[in-house]
Design a protein around this motif. Sequence first.
Motif, PDB file in Angstrom:
ATOM      1  N   PRO A  31       0.812  -1.222   0.000  1.00 39.79           N
ATOM      2  CA  PRO A  31       0.000   0.000   0.000  1.00 39.79           C
ATOM      3  C   PRO A  31       0.842   1.267   0.000  1.00 39.79           C
ATOM      4  CG  PRO A  31      -0.885  -1.586   1.556  1.00 39.79           C
ATOM      5  CD  PRO A  31       0.439  -2.133   1.096  1.00 39.79           C
ATOM      6  N   GLY A  32       1.982   1.236   0.679  1.00 41.10           N
ATOM      7  CA  GLY A  32       2.839   2.418   0.706  1.00 41.10           C
ATOM      8  C   GLY A  32       3.374   2.788  -0.660  1.00 41.10           C
ATOM      9  N   LEU A  33       3.782   1.775  -1.456  1.00 38.30           N
ATOM     10  CA  LEU A  33       4.303   2.039  -2.798  1.00 38.30           C
ATOM     11  C   LEU A  33       3.221   2.614  -3.703  1.00 38.30           C
ATOM     12  CD1 LEU A  33       6.554   1.849  -4.922  1.00 38.30           C
ATOM     13  CD2 LEU A  33       5.802  -0.510  -5.357  1.00 38.30           C
ATOM     14  N   LEU A  34       2.025   2.055  -3.626  1.00 39.39           N
ATOM     15  CA  LEU A  34       0.932   2.547  -4.469  1.00 39.39           C
ATOM     16  C   LEU A  34       0.476   3.932  -4.025  1.00 39.39           C
ATOM     17  CD1 LEU A  34      -1.153  -0.720  -4.917  1.00 39.39           C
ATOM     18  CD2 LEU A  34       0.370   0.387  -6.552  1.00 39.39           C
ATOM     19  N   THR A  35       0.497   4.184  -2.724  1.00 42.95           N
ATOM     20  CA  THR A  35       0.164   5.528  -2.245  1.00 42.95           C
ATOM     21  C   THR A  35       1.181   6.544  -2.745  1.00 42.95           C
ATOM     22  OG1 THR A  35      -0.882   4.626  -0.250  1.00 42.95           O
ATOM     23  CG2 THR A  35      -0.225   6.947  -0.202  1.00 42.95           C
ATOM     24  N   PHE A  36       2.460   6.155  -2.706  1.00 40.59           N
ATOM     25  CA  PHE A  36       3.510   7.019  -3.234  1.00 40.59           C
ATOM     26  C   PHE A  36       3.276   7.298  -4.716  1.00 40.59           C
ATOM     27  CE2 PHE A  36       7.551   7.212  -5.565  1.00 40.59           C
ATOM     28  CZ  PHE A  36       8.099   8.374  -5.041  1.00 40.59           C
ATOM     29  N   ALA A  37       2.932   6.267  -5.499  1.00 41.86           N
ATOM     30  CA  ALA A  37       2.671   6.447  -6.925  1.00 41.86           C
ATOM     31  C   ALA A  37       1.486   7.379  -7.150  1.00 41.86           C
ATOM     32  CB  ALA A  37       2.420   5.095  -7.588  1.00 41.86           C
ATOM     33  N   ALA A  38       0.446   7.253  -6.308  1.00 43.01           N
ATOM     34  CA  ALA A  38      -0.722   8.123  -6.445  1.00 43.01           C
ATOM     35  C   ALA A  38      -0.360   9.571  -6.143  1.00 43.01           C
ATOM     36  CB  ALA A  38      -1.837   7.643  -5.513  1.00 43.01           C
ATOM     37  N   PRO A  89      -6.470  11.727 -13.444  1.00 42.17           N
ATOM     38  CA  PRO A  89      -7.326  11.452 -12.272  1.00 42.17           C
ATOM     39  C   PRO A  89      -7.681   9.976 -12.131  1.00 42.17           C
ATOM     40  CG  PRO A  89      -8.069  13.434 -13.399  1.00 42.17           C
ATOM     41  CD  PRO A  89      -7.019  12.825 -14.271  1.00 42.17           C
ATOM     42  N   PHE A  90      -7.892   9.295 -13.251  1.00 39.46           N
ATOM     43  CA  PHE A  90      -8.206   7.867 -13.190  1.00 39.46           C
ATOM     44  C   PHE A  90      -6.969   7.041 -12.838  1.00 39.46           C
ATOM     45  CE2 PHE A  90     -11.325   9.767 -16.062  1.00 39.46           C
ATOM     46  CZ  PHE A  90     -12.502   9.328 -15.465  1.00 39.46           C
ATOM     47  N   ALA A  91      -5.787   7.525 -13.252  1.00 36.54           N
ATOM     48  CA  ALA A  91      -4.552   6.847 -12.859  1.00 36.54           C
ATOM     49  C   ALA A  91      -4.352   6.940 -11.346  1.00 36.54           C
ATOM     50  CB  ALA A  91      -3.362   7.453 -13.593  1.00 36.54           C
ATOM     51  N   ILE A  92      -4.626   8.109 -10.784  1.00 33.91           N
ATOM     52  CA  ILE A  92      -4.517   8.275  -9.333  1.00 33.91           C
ATOM     53  C   ILE A  92      -5.493   7.341  -8.618  1.00 33.91           C
ATOM     54  CG2 ILE A  92      -4.862   9.898  -7.439  1.00 33.91           C
ATOM     55  CD1 ILE A  92      -4.024  12.128  -9.397  1.00 33.91           C
ATOM     56  N   SER A  93      -6.712   7.271  -9.136  1.00 30.14           N
ATOM     57  CA  SER A  93      -7.712   6.384  -8.547  1.00 30.14           C
ATOM     58  C   SER A  93      -7.266   4.931  -8.609  1.00 30.14           C
ATOM     59  CB  SER A  93      -9.049   6.556  -9.265  1.00 30.14           C
ATOM     60  OG  SER A  93      -9.997   5.600  -8.823  1.00 30.14           O
ATOM     61  N   GLY A  94      -6.642   4.547  -9.744  1.00 30.92           N
ATOM     62  CA  GLY A  94      -6.181   3.166  -9.879  1.00 30.92           C
ATOM     63  C   GLY A  94      -5.088   2.820  -8.883  1.00 30.92           C
ATOM     64  N   PHE A  95      -4.131   3.729  -8.689  1.00 31.08           N
ATOM     65  CA  PHE A  95      -3.084   3.482  -7.703  1.00 31.08           C
ATOM     66  C   PHE A  95      -3.664   3.446  -6.285  1.00 31.08           C
ATOM     67  CE2 PHE A  95       0.022   5.431 -10.864  1.00 31.08           C
ATOM     68  CZ  PHE A  95       0.602   4.205 -11.175  1.00 31.08           C
ATOM     69  N   TRP A  96      -4.672   4.267  -6.044  1.00 33.24           N
ATOM     70  CA  TRP A  96      -5.218   4.382  -4.693  1.00 33.24           C
ATOM     71  C   TRP A  96      -6.084   3.186  -4.325  1.00 33.24           C
ATOM     72  CZ3 TRP A  96      -3.650   8.132  -1.430  1.00 33.24           C
ATOM     73  CH2 TRP A  96      -4.327   8.252  -0.227  1.00 33.24           C
ATOM     74  N   VAL A 110     -11.082   6.115 -21.444  1.00 35.70           N
ATOM     75  CA  VAL A 110      -9.822   6.614 -20.874  1.00 35.70           C
ATOM     76  C   VAL A 110      -8.598   6.114 -21.639  1.00 35.70           C
ATOM     77  CG1 VAL A 110      -8.347   6.577 -18.820  1.00 35.70           C
ATOM     78  CG2 VAL A 110     -10.789   7.072 -18.595  1.00 35.70           C
ATOM     79  N   PRO A 111      -8.470   4.807 -21.927  1.00 38.17           N
ATOM     80  CA  PRO A 111      -7.308   4.403 -22.738  1.00 38.17           C
ATOM     81  C   PRO A 111      -7.348   4.962 -24.158  1.00 38.17           C
ATOM     82  CG  PRO A 111      -8.768   2.541 -22.361  1.00 38.17           C
ATOM     83  CD  PRO A 111      -9.244   3.649 -21.482  1.00 38.17           C
ATOM     84  N   PHE A 112      -8.551   5.170 -24.694  1.00 34.57           N
ATOM     85  CA  PHE A 112      -8.674   5.806 -26.009  1.00 34.57           C
ATOM     86  C   PHE A 112      -8.073   7.211 -25.974  1.00 34.57           C
ATOM     87  CE2 PHE A 112     -11.273   8.498 -28.879  1.00 34.57           C
ATOM     88  CZ  PHE A 112     -10.947   7.902 -30.091  1.00 34.57           C
TER      89      PHE A 112
END
Length: 376
Positions: A31-38, A89-96, A110-112
């Motif tokens: 969780p710490g790594l993904l929080t950092f990425a977010a 914003p969706f990338a942040i949500s995905g990491f979170w 989104v990928p489009f």
Amino acid sequence: MANLFNFTDENNLNPSVEPGVEPSELSKFSPGLLTFAAVVTGFIMVIGLFGNLLTVVALLKCPKVRNVAAAFIISLCIADFLFCAMVLPFAISGFWTRTWSHGGALCQLVPFLRYGNVGVSLLSIALITLNRYIMIAHHSWYGRVYRKHIIALMIVFSWLFSYGMQLPTLIGVWGKFDYDPELGTCSILPDANGRSSKTALFVIAFIVPAMLIFICYARIFWVVHSSEQRMREHQRSQHTSPGTLNNSTDKRSTVKDNRETKARRNEWRITKMVLAIFLSFLVCYLPITIAKVADSHVHYPVFHIAGYLLLYASACVNPIIYVIMNAQYRAAYAAALCCPLARLSGLTSGAYPSSPACQPVRKTERTSALASYVRP
């Protein structure tokens, strides 16, 4: 396509994954790594939104930096701004949250948008490089090629082509945009017939423009090197031929040489700035592009996450390059930041006299800049 909307199973860590499919590799990170990425992605998003918007305002406001290359830079900034506003914003949500929780329609959209903005960015850089190449190597073509309607067509083409070549994937006939259970995000997956457009997009939207940019820069360096050699030989011939010029003629020649040298250096600074933009693009996009093609089953998820962070950083790095490498852009940014908000409604009008970058460009300066590369 119906499985895109099956995001309702609360007992599954990744609600879109069908029973029997392993959880995403993203869920195996701490969780710490993904929080950092977010957090890093959020920081990139804020810097990118502000920097790209400021660049557009500065280029529109200041006539001295509002040239042909600026038109393509504005297109590039708009693509990066949309990337920050509609993808990150969706990338942040995905990491979170470690999964996709925004429904099937956005999983396609989104990928489009992400791949489309990548294409627009690289094509914009290629068009800027081509502009530099024609300016330096074939300046006699410049006025015929870079007319307002042709510039507009080039920009429109970069957007239509980048998004148009993804339409088969969007409708599911050449790969499909769908949730990737291995990575835990939405991307391009094989369609019902096992076909995917990833490799073709890599070749068409990355390799071909990159090769065009490389060829243009190789030619630019050769022309500039040859021009510098001719300049030095010309100056040596003048110094070794005493008595051929009187003092007044010699002074006029010296003033002209200095003016043209200054114009040439300014054009060369812009060219080097575009090269830095291209190199930063390669550094930011190549890792994730290689990961998508060479590690399509996500055996090395750390490589994918690092690649995504570099990709996101590309949306905010260009304004930093402008500030570092071009004094006129720094002055334009300063003018855009200092002007009252009431003046922003007339961005294409005159600028503050105190800002050299915002002074109108005289015709003689433009002519000198063009001629500086073709001196005998």
